[in-house]
Design a protein around this motif. Structure first.
Motif, short mmCIF file in Angstrom:
data_model
loop_
_atom_site.label_atom_id
_atom_site.label_comp_id
_atom_site.label_asym_id
_atom_site.label_seq_id
_atom_site.Cartn_x
_atom_site.Cartn_y
_atom_site.Cartn_z
N GLN A 8 0.84 -1.20 0.00
CA GLN A 8 0.00 0.00 0.00
C GLN A 8 0.88 1.25 0.00
OE1 GLN A 8 -3.11 -0.54 -0.36
NE2 GLN A 8 -4.23 1.17 0.39
N PHE A 9 0.54 2.22 -0.82
CA PHE A 9 1.22 3.51 -0.85
C PHE A 9 0.62 4.35 0.26
CE2 PHE A 9 1.78 7.87 -2.57
CZ PHE A 9 3.14 7.84 -2.80
N THR A 10 1.45 4.84 1.16
CA THR A 10 0.97 5.51 2.37
C THR A 10 1.35 6.98 2.40
OG1 THR A 10 2.98 5.10 3.65
CG2 THR A 10 1.29 3.35 3.65
N VAL A 11 0.83 7.68 3.39
CA VAL A 11 1.17 9.08 3.59
C VAL A 11 2.67 9.21 3.90
CG1 VAL A 11 0.60 9.18 6.05
CG2 VAL A 11 0.41 11.25 4.66
N ASP A 12 3.26 8.22 4.55
CA ASP A 12 4.70 8.26 4.81
C ASP A 12 5.50 8.18 3.51
OD1 ASP A 12 4.33 8.45 7.57
OD2 ASP A 12 4.34 6.28 7.83
N ASP A 13 5.04 7.33 2.58
CA ASP A 13 5.69 7.25 1.27
C ASP A 13 5.57 8.58 0.54
OD1 ASP A 13 6.33 4.45 1.50
OD2 ASP A 13 4.27 3.98 0.94
N LEU A 14 4.36 9.14 0.56
CA LEU A 14 4.12 10.42 -0.11
C LEU A 14 5.02 11.51 0.48
CD1 LEU A 14 2.32 12.02 -2.16
CD2 LEU A 14 0.95 12.62 -0.18
N GLU A 15 5.10 11.56 1.78
CA GLU A 15 5.93 12.58 2.43
C GLU A 15 7.39 12.45 2.00
OE1 GLU A 15 7.26 14.06 6.90
OE2 GLU A 15 6.02 12.27 6.69
N ARG A 16 7.91 11.24 2.02
CA ARG A 16 9.30 11.00 1.64
C ARG A 16 9.56 11.42 0.20
NH1 ARG A 16 10.97 6.72 -0.71
NH2 ARG A 16 9.19 5.44 -0.09
N ALA A 31 7.33 10.89 -11.06
CA ALA A 31 8.46 10.15 -11.63
C ALA A 31 9.09 9.24 -10.57
CB ALA A 31 9.50 11.12 -12.18
N LEU A 32 9.18 9.71 -9.36
CA LEU A 32 9.73 8.89 -8.27
C LEU A 32 8.81 7.73 -7.94
CD1 LEU A 32 11.10 11.73 -5.96
CD2 LEU A 32 12.43 10.16 -7.40
N PHE A 90 7.88 2.45 -7.22
CA PHE A 90 6.73 1.57 -7.03
C PHE A 90 6.25 0.91 -8.32
CE2 PHE A 90 6.71 4.35 -3.41
CZ PHE A 90 6.39 3.51 -2.36
N GLY A 91 6.78 1.36 -9.46
CA GLY A 91 6.38 0.77 -10.73
C GLY A 91 4.98 1.19 -11.17
N VAL A 92 4.47 2.27 -10.61
CA VAL A 92 3.14 2.76 -10.93
C VAL A 92 3.29 4.03 -11.78
CG1 VAL A 92 0.99 3.70 -10.00
CG2 VAL A 92 2.14 1.80 -8.83
N GLU A 93 2.79 3.94 -13.00
CA GLU A 93 2.87 5.09 -13.89
C GLU A 93 1.57 5.87 -13.86
OE1 GLU A 93 4.32 6.24 -18.38
OE2 GLU A 93 4.28 4.15 -17.74
N LEU A 94 1.68 7.16 -13.63
CA LEU A 94 0.52 8.05 -13.63
C LEU A 94 0.59 8.92 -14.87
CD1 LEU A 94 0.72 9.22 -9.89
CD2 LEU A 94 -0.61 7.32 -10.83
N ALA A 95 -0.51 9.04 -15.58
CA ALA A 95 -0.56 9.89 -16.77
C ALA A 95 -0.38 11.36 -16.36
CB ALA A 95 -1.89 9.71 -17.48
N ASP A 96 0.29 12.11 -17.23
CA ASP A 96 0.52 13.53 -16.93
C ASP A 96 -0.78 14.26 -16.65
OD1 ASP A 96 3.24 13.17 -17.25
OD2 ASP A 96 3.30 14.01 -19.28
#
Length: 87
Positions: free
Chosen positions: A3-11, A49-50, A55-61
């Motif tokens: 799971q992608f968490t708020v801690d991951d986002l913060e980092r 990009a990070l 995480f190998g998850v690509e988000l469209a621009d």
């Protein structure tokens, strides 16, 4: 993927630059706009990009451009991760 968490986002946001380095990413800011937290669109694109790299998850621009809050970013990453087939 975990799971992608708020801690991951913060980092990742801290690595992307911008924002207040002493900011506490607690539940209180999940619905604050990135701009109010000191993160501009360039920092959000760098975060994207990070996310792809780590995480190998690509988000469209287009999706990244629509992200306004940390909660939206976390939800989108987790949604896209769930769509990626496990190999």
């Amino acid at each position: 993927m975990r799971q992608f968490t708020v801690d991951d986002l913060e980092r990742l946001l801290r690595a992307s630059g911008g924002g207040d380095e002493h900011m506490d990413f607690s539940e209180d800011i999940l619905d604050e706009e990135f701009s109010e937290l000191g993160y501009d669109s360039l920092a959000i694109l760098e975060m994207s990009a990070l996310i792809k790299r780590e995480f190998g998850v690509e988000l469209a621009d287009e999706e990244v451009a629509e992200l306004q809050t940390p909660r939206q970013a976390i939800d989108l990453v987790n949604q896209r991760a769930a769509e990626v087939p496990i190999t």
